[in-house]
Design an enzyme around this catalytic site. Structure first.
Site, PDB file in Angstrom:
ATOM      1  CE  LYS A  10      -6.858  -6.213  32.765  1.00 23.62           C
ATOM      2  NZ  LYS A  10      -7.896  -5.190  32.659  1.00 23.62           N
ATOM      3  NE  ARG A  23     -14.406  -8.959  34.482  1.00 17.86           N
ATOM      4  CZ  ARG A  23     -13.181  -8.894  34.950  1.00 17.86           C
ATOM      5  NH1 ARG A  23     -12.603  -9.978  35.415  1.00 17.86           N
ATOM      6  NH2 ARG A  23     -12.501  -7.765  34.942  1.00 17.86           N
ATOM      7  NE  ARG A  34      -4.130   0.884  40.549  1.00 16.29           N
ATOM      8  CZ  ARG A  34      -4.777   0.002  39.791  1.00 16.29           C
ATOM      9  NH1 ARG A  34      -4.311  -0.297  38.592  1.00 16.29           N
ATOM     10  NH2 ARG A  34      -5.863  -0.601  40.234  1.00 16.29           N
ATOM     11  NE  ARG A  56      -9.767   1.759  41.485  1.00 19.25           N
ATOM     12  CZ  ARG A  56      -9.750   0.810  40.554  1.00 19.25           C
ATOM     13  NH1 ARG A  56      -9.175   1.061  39.370  1.00 19.25           N
ATOM     14  NH2 ARG A  56     -10.281  -0.372  40.784  1.00 19.25           N
ATOM     15  NE  ARG A  72      -9.787  -4.581  42.749  1.00 18.62           N
ATOM     16  CZ  ARG A  72      -8.940  -3.552  42.642  1.00 18.62           C
ATOM     17  NH1 ARG A  72      -8.468  -2.978  43.741  1.00 18.62           N
ATOM     18  NH2 ARG A  72      -8.564  -3.102  41.473  1.00 18.62           N
TER      19      ARG A  72
END
Length: 207
Positions: free
Chosen positions: A14, A89, A128, A134, A146
């Site tokens: 995205k 959302r 990633r 992260r 998630r």
């Protein structure tokens, strides 16, 4: 005005597509997370209210988030349009966004959701995580949670925009440029003027 609600689970690409769309259509990127951090940093009334709630471990209510988006719209009156990243959302948020945009004489052009299977998302995010630093990109359990949350939320909002004939689902696996082309085809259909402007700009660059 071209207003895109861009959805996609973590790792769907995205962010990459957002940057390409911003460059092509001269859109303003509105991420609620970024807006929240900016308002808190600036010490605005909305930011202070949000920080107080967050410090208490509470969720920031929709009215505060919508207020921040409203402020961003006022600050970017000359924009060609906006990309709403990960928002709305929920259906109530979508309804609130529709009302807010109507007050500014515009509306949501379409919602595009990038679809990627969970096993591919896990693979991408773990990769990633090697460079992002992260923690939630380095734990398969957290990644799965998630993705589940995203799928649950998107199902509700997708139905809302589908009723307005504004929902479009695209396969998020493939060549980046091919996926970008598919998104552009959808946007150009919604906004012929944006397509002509984009084509004209492309011709000038080539010339």
């Amino acid at each position: 005005m071209l207003n895109l609600v861009l959805f996609g689970p973590p790792g769907a690409g995205k962010g990459t597509q957002s940057q390409k769309l911003i460059a092509r259509y001269n859109l303003v990127h509105l991420s609620t997370g970024d807006l929240l951090r900016a308002q808190i940093t600036q010490g605005t009334e909305l930011g202070l209210r949000a920080k107080k709630l967050m410090d208490e471990g509470l969720l920031v209510p929709d009215e505060v988030v919508i207020g921040m988006i409203g402020s961003a719209l006022k600050e970017n009156k000359q924009a060609s349009g906006f990309i709403f990243d990960g928002f709305p959302r929920t259906v109530p948020q979508a309804e609130s966004l529709d009302r807010l945009l109507a007050e500014h004489g515009t509306n949501v052009s379409c919602m595009v959701a990038l679809e990627v299977k969970e096993d591919e998302l896990v693979k991408r995010l773990l990769e990633r995580g090697k460079t992002s630093g992260r923690p939630d990109d380095q734990d398969e359990v957290k990644i799965s949670k998630r993705v589940t949350v995203y799928n649950t939320e998107t199902a509700q909002v997708a139905g809302y925009y589908a009723q307005q004939n504004k929902f479009h689902a695209l396969n998020g696996i493939g060549v980046i440029e091919d996926i970008f082309g598919q998104i552009c085809a959808i946007l150009d259909e919604q906004q012929p003027a944006a397509a002509e402007s984009s084509q004209s700009a492309t011709k000038e660059v080539k010339a």
